[in-house]
Design a protein around this motif. Structure first.
Motif, PDB file in Angstrom:
ATOM      1  N   THR A   5       0.934  -0.977  -0.001  1.00  0.00           N
ATOM      2  CA  THR A   5      -0.110   0.064  -0.016  1.00  0.00           C
ATOM      3  C   THR A   5       0.753   1.493   0.140  1.00  0.00           C
ATOM      4  O   THR A   5       0.847   2.158  -1.124  1.00  0.00           O
ATOM      5  CB  THR A   5      -0.697  -0.347   1.192  1.00  0.00           C
ATOM      6  N   GLU A  70      -8.262  -8.223  -8.322  1.00  0.00           N
ATOM      7  CA  GLU A  70      -7.222  -8.324  -7.127  1.00  0.00           C
ATOM      8  C   GLU A  70      -7.090  -7.233  -6.107  1.00  0.00           C
ATOM      9  O   GLU A  70      -5.700  -7.851  -5.906  1.00  0.00           O
ATOM     10  CB  GLU A  70      -6.081  -8.096  -8.675  1.00  0.00           C
ATOM     11  N   CYS A  71      -8.483  -7.627  -6.074  1.00  0.00           N
ATOM     12  CA  CYS A  71      -7.840  -5.871  -4.411  1.00  0.00           C
ATOM     13  C   CYS A  71      -7.485  -6.824  -3.035  1.00  0.00           C
ATOM     14  O   CYS A  71      -7.914  -7.646  -3.192  1.00  0.00           O
ATOM     15  CB  CYS A  71      -8.571  -5.364  -4.091  1.00  0.00           C
ATOM     16  N   SER A  73      -7.146  -5.393  -0.742  1.00  0.00           N
ATOM     17  CA  SER A  73      -8.085  -5.564   0.841  1.00  0.00           C
ATOM     18  C   SER A  73      -9.245  -6.415   0.361  1.00  0.00           C
ATOM     19  O   SER A  73      -9.949  -5.945   1.266  1.00  0.00           O
ATOM     20  CB  SER A  73      -8.303  -3.958   0.667  1.00  0.00           C
ATOM     21  N   GLY A 106      -7.879   2.879   1.727  1.00  0.00           N
ATOM     22  CA  GLY A 106      -8.399   2.177   2.333  1.00  0.00           C
ATOM     23  C   GLY A 106      -7.567   0.427   1.857  1.00  0.00           C
ATOM     24  O   GLY A 106      -6.754   1.103   1.747  1.00  0.00           O
ATOM     25  N   GLY A 107      -8.262  -0.242   2.156  1.00  0.00           N
ATOM     26  CA  GLY A 107      -9.425  -0.996   1.956  1.00  0.00           C
ATOM     27  C   GLY A 107     -10.847  -0.032   1.843  1.00  0.00           C
ATOM     28  O   GLY A 107     -11.012   0.293   3.405  1.00  0.00           O
ATOM     29  N   PRO A 110     -11.716   5.695   0.652  1.00  0.00           N
ATOM     30  CA  PRO A 110     -12.274   6.987   0.830  1.00  0.00           C
ATOM     31  C   PRO A 110     -13.353   8.266   0.563  1.00  0.00           C
ATOM     32  O   PRO A 110     -13.576   8.961   1.857  1.00  0.00           O
ATOM     33  CB  PRO A 110     -10.820   7.491   1.102  1.00  0.00           C
ATOM     34  N   ASN A 135      -9.057   5.893  -6.080  1.00  0.00           N
ATOM     35  CA  ASN A 135      -9.869   5.184  -7.661  1.00  0.00           C
ATOM     36  C   ASN A 135     -10.497   6.236  -8.190  1.00  0.00           C
ATOM     37  O   ASN A 135      -9.986   6.205  -9.670  1.00  0.00           O
ATOM     38  CB  ASN A 135     -10.753   3.976  -7.551  1.00  0.00           C
ATOM     39  N   SER A 156      -5.173   5.435  -8.275  1.00  0.00           N
ATOM     40  CA  SER A 156      -5.067   3.846  -8.865  1.00  0.00           C
ATOM     41  C   SER A 156      -5.637   4.081 -10.066  1.00  0.00           C
ATOM     42  O   SER A 156      -7.328   4.174 -10.569  1.00  0.00           O
ATOM     43  CB  SER A 156      -5.701   3.012  -7.269  1.00  0.00           C
ATOM     44  N   LEU A 201      -0.736  -0.508 -11.409  1.00  0.00           N
ATOM     45  CA  LEU A 201      -0.808  -1.768 -10.898  1.00  0.00           C
ATOM     46  C   LEU A 201      -0.547  -2.938 -11.852  1.00  0.00           C
ATOM     47  O   LEU A 201      -1.370  -2.447 -11.982  1.00  0.00           O
ATOM     48  CB  LEU A 201      -1.707  -1.905  -9.577  1.00  0.00           C
ATOM     49  N   LYS A 238       3.103  -0.162 -10.040  1.00  0.00           N
ATOM     50  CA  LYS A 238       3.974  -1.249  -9.124  1.00  0.00           C
ATOM     51  C   LYS A 238       3.554  -2.548  -9.881  1.00  0.00           C
ATOM     52  O   LYS A 238       3.254  -3.088 -10.451  1.00  0.00           O
ATOM     53  CB  LYS A 238       2.603  -0.738  -8.131  1.00  0.00           C
ATOM     54  N   ALA A 239       4.280  -3.058  -8.882  1.00  0.00           N
ATOM     55  CA  ALA A 239       4.256  -4.503  -8.684  1.00  0.00           C
ATOM     56  C   ALA A 239       3.265  -5.282  -7.835  1.00  0.00           C
ATOM     57  O   ALA A 239       3.463  -5.217  -7.121  1.00  0.00           O
ATOM     58  CB  ALA A 239       5.219  -5.702  -8.805  1.00  0.00           C
ATOM     59  N   MET A 240       2.266  -6.335  -8.607  1.00  0.00           N
ATOM     60  CA  MET A 240       1.428  -6.697  -7.358  1.00  0.00           C
ATOM     61  C   MET A 240       1.867  -7.378  -6.812  1.00  0.00           C
ATOM     62  O   MET A 240       2.636  -8.757  -6.760  1.00  0.00           O
ATOM     63  CB  MET A 240      -0.092  -7.303  -8.913  1.00  0.00           C
TER      64      MET A 240
HETATM   65  C1  LIG Z   1      -7.054  -0.652  -1.828  1.00  0.00           C
HETATM   66  S1  LIG Z   1      -6.749   0.603  -2.699  1.00  0.00           S
HETATM   67  C2  LIG Z   1      -7.722   1.250  -1.339  1.00  0.00           C
HETATM   68  C3  LIG Z   1      -7.473   2.814  -2.317  1.00  0.00           C
HETATM   69  C4  LIG Z   1      -8.667   3.339  -3.031  1.00  0.00           C
HETATM   70  N1  LIG Z   1     -10.146   2.431  -3.213  1.00  0.00           N
HETATM   71  C5  LIG Z   1      -8.182   2.545  -4.133  1.00  0.00           C
HETATM   72  O1  LIG Z   1      -8.086   2.265  -4.888  1.00  0.00           O
HETATM   73  O2  LIG Z   1      -6.678   3.754  -4.261  1.00  0.00           O
HETATM   74  C6  LIG Z   1      -5.182   1.383  -1.304  1.00  0.00           C
HETATM   75  C7  LIG Z   1      -4.154   0.833  -3.063  1.00  0.00           C
HETATM   76  O3  LIG Z   1      -4.010  -0.902  -3.092  1.00  0.00           O
HETATM   77  C8  LIG Z   1      -3.477  -0.342  -4.522  1.00  0.00           C
HETATM   78  N2  LIG Z   1      -3.507  -2.556  -4.108  1.00  0.00           N
HETATM   79  C9  LIG Z   1      -4.522  -2.944  -4.597  1.00  0.00           C
HETATM   80  N3  LIG Z   1      -4.051  -4.030  -4.899  1.00  0.00           N
HETATM   81  C10 LIG Z   1      -2.942  -3.815  -4.320  1.00  0.00           C
HETATM   82  C11 LIG Z   1      -2.487  -5.632  -4.728  1.00  0.00           C
HETATM   83  N4  LIG Z   1      -2.899  -7.067  -4.675  1.00  0.00           N
HETATM   84  N5  LIG Z   1      -1.123  -5.607  -5.077  1.00  0.00           N
HETATM   85  C12 LIG Z   1      -0.482  -4.271  -4.407  1.00  0.00           C
HETATM   86  N6  LIG Z   1      -1.398  -3.240  -4.901  1.00  0.00           N
HETATM   87  C13 LIG Z   1      -2.631  -3.080  -4.545  1.00  0.00           C
HETATM   88  C14 LIG Z   1      -3.628   0.121  -4.700  1.00  0.00           C
HETATM   89  O4  LIG Z   1      -2.997   0.103  -6.297  1.00  0.00           O
HETATM   90  C15 LIG Z   1      -3.508   1.200  -3.952  1.00  0.00           C
HETATM   91  O5  LIG Z   1      -2.932   1.951  -4.629  1.00  0.00           O
END
Ligand SMILES: C[S@@+](CC[C@H](N)C(=O)[O-])C[C@H]1O[C@@H](n2cnc3c(N)ncnc32)[C@H](O)[C@@H]1O
Ligand code: SF4
Length: 386
Positions: A5, A70-71, A73, A106-107, A110, A135, A156, A201, A238-240
């Motif tokens: 994050t 792939e989130c 969170s 987040g999760g 925001p 987002n 993102s 990402l 960024k790498a997943m």
């Molecule tokens: C979960 S999001 C929550 C905030 C907001 N809703 C958003 O989409 O940016 C926060 C960050 O987590 C990153 N993220 C989500 N899934 C990921 C994953 N599988 N690996 C690495 N970063 C991840 C997103 O690129 C984002 O920058």
């Protein structure tokens, strides 16, 4: 998330990179030597507790309007939000504390919290610096606050086209939110006082035979060009991470596909537009071991930063939702009460944080502070987002 994050981005060589932004703001270890940070880092290294952390990651809500497969969170999503009255009071409590910077993240999304504008105003009014990871779908609803009160906003996007966006960042309806997000970024770029980032990402999906069935790797260049045209200050690759926060190593061809596009984007860099690589992508492209062993049993950074969410307070974003990393709850107590009762040593990095952690170098540096003579001249404060 880092970032997940808050992964630390690394500047790439190219023209006009001697700027303050690239040189200093990305250097997490260097940031410890700021005049108002060093004494706290030293106290933590000496085993003392701080009256409050210096930085808070704040998840106002676990609700999200996108459903990204792939989130990272996904386990913590849709578990409610911090109530409106409680979060406004929390903002005043943070305003009275020694917290210097808050990252709205987040999760969850925001900007979907209905008190977000008020929270930003209270924190900004108290002199707390603000960052936002979003987002992008709701930026237009809060444009006055976002353009004047945020030090940085990172959107993102993960795509350079509406189709790819809908595949990796699907909205609940059939229509891709990409045009809205890009329009919102243009609006913010035209009015912003802080920095605006376009986050990309890298994501791939595989079938059972290991064949790639979907990917956004071939849109890196297209997205970077769009970022520059929008007026973003930086584009970050960024790498997943997998659900346990480990980086996933890639084939040589896939690394080459990304690197070729990044090399072309570097040619577009100038004083106002930078290409950044997250530390995770650096690790992946070098083929580094996804396991990063740690020989320390407590994490100093957990005393300098904390993560407040609707389901509890956690030591850091990596451990968001992990019962072992839960150190309190602000729903029944004030922030100060929660913090004074918190045990920030609950996580043992040698066992619980074997993934690549963006704060590893900070922890290693802090451990050395008591053995070293105090530096003669500390840096004037330049960035509270340590
Ligand atoms: C979960 S999001 C929550 C905030 C907001 N809703 C958003 O989409 O940016 C926060 C960050 O987590 C990153 N993220 C989500 N899934 C990921 C994953 N599988 N690996 C690495 N970063 C991840 C997103 O690129 C984002 O920058
Ligand atoms: S070392 Fe562990 S507890 Fe500390 S910031 Fe990294 S992941 Fe979090």
């Amino acid at each position: 998330m880092p970032d997940r994050t808050s992964a630390q981005p690394v500047a790439q060589p190219g023209p006009a990179l001697g700027t303050l932004f690239v040189e200093r703001n990305l250097d997490l270890v260097g940031k410890l030597y700021q005049r108002s940070v060093y004494p706290s880092a030293f106290d933590v290294a000496s085993g003392k507790r701080l009256p409050s952390p210096l930085v808070v990651d704040l998840d106002p809500t676990t609700v999200c309007d996108l459903a990204c497969p792939e989130c990272i969170s996904s386990q913590v999503l849709h578990h409610g939000q911090i109530g409106k009255d409680r979060i406004v009071r929390l903002a005043y409590e943070l305003a009275e504390s020694d917290v210097r910077a808050v990252i709205l993240i987040g999760g969850g999304e925001p900007l979907l919290h209905r008190a977000i504008g008020e929270i930003i105003e209270v924190l900004h009014g108290a002199g707390i610096q603000l960052g936002l990871v979003t987002n992008g779908t709701q930026i237009h609803r809060h444009i006055d606050q976002l353009s004047t009160m945020l030090s940085w906003v990172r959107v993102s996007v993960d795509a350079g086209s509406a189709g790819t966006f809908q595949s990796f960042r699907p909205s609940r309806g059939k229509r891709s939110a990409f045009p809205q997000v890009i329009d919102n970024m243009r609006l913010l770029a035209s009015r912003k006082q802080g920095r605006l980032g376009y986050s990309f990402l890298l994501m791939q999906r595989f079938d059972e035979a290991g064949k790639v069935t979907a990917s956004n790797y071939n849109e890196v260049y297209q997205a970077g060009v769009l970022a520059r045209e929008i007026g973003c200050d930086y584009f970050e690759v960024k790498a997943m991470l997998d659900e346990d926060h480990y980086t996933v190593n890639q084939s040589a061809e896939d690394i080459e596909l990304v690197e070729t596009q990044v090399a072309r984007l570097r040619e577009l860099q100038d004083d106002s537009f930078h290409i950044l690589h997250s530390s995770n992508w650096q690790a992946v492209r070098r083929g580094s071991d996804p396991v990063q062993p740690k020989d320390y049993r407590t994490c100093a950074v957990t005393e300098l930063r904390t993560t407040i969410t609707p389901t509890g307070v956690f030591v850091c974003p990596y451990h968001r939702g992990n019962p072992k990393g839960r150190i309190g709850d602000i729903s029944q107590t004030t922030f100060a009460e929660m913090w004074s009762a918190a045990d920030t040593t609950v996580i043992d990095p040698s066992e619980d944080c074997r993934f690549v952690c963006a704060r590893h170098a900070s922890n290693q540096e802090i451990a050395l502070l008591p053995e070293r003579p105090a530096p003669d001249d500390l840096d004037d404060d330049f960035d509270p987002f340590i």
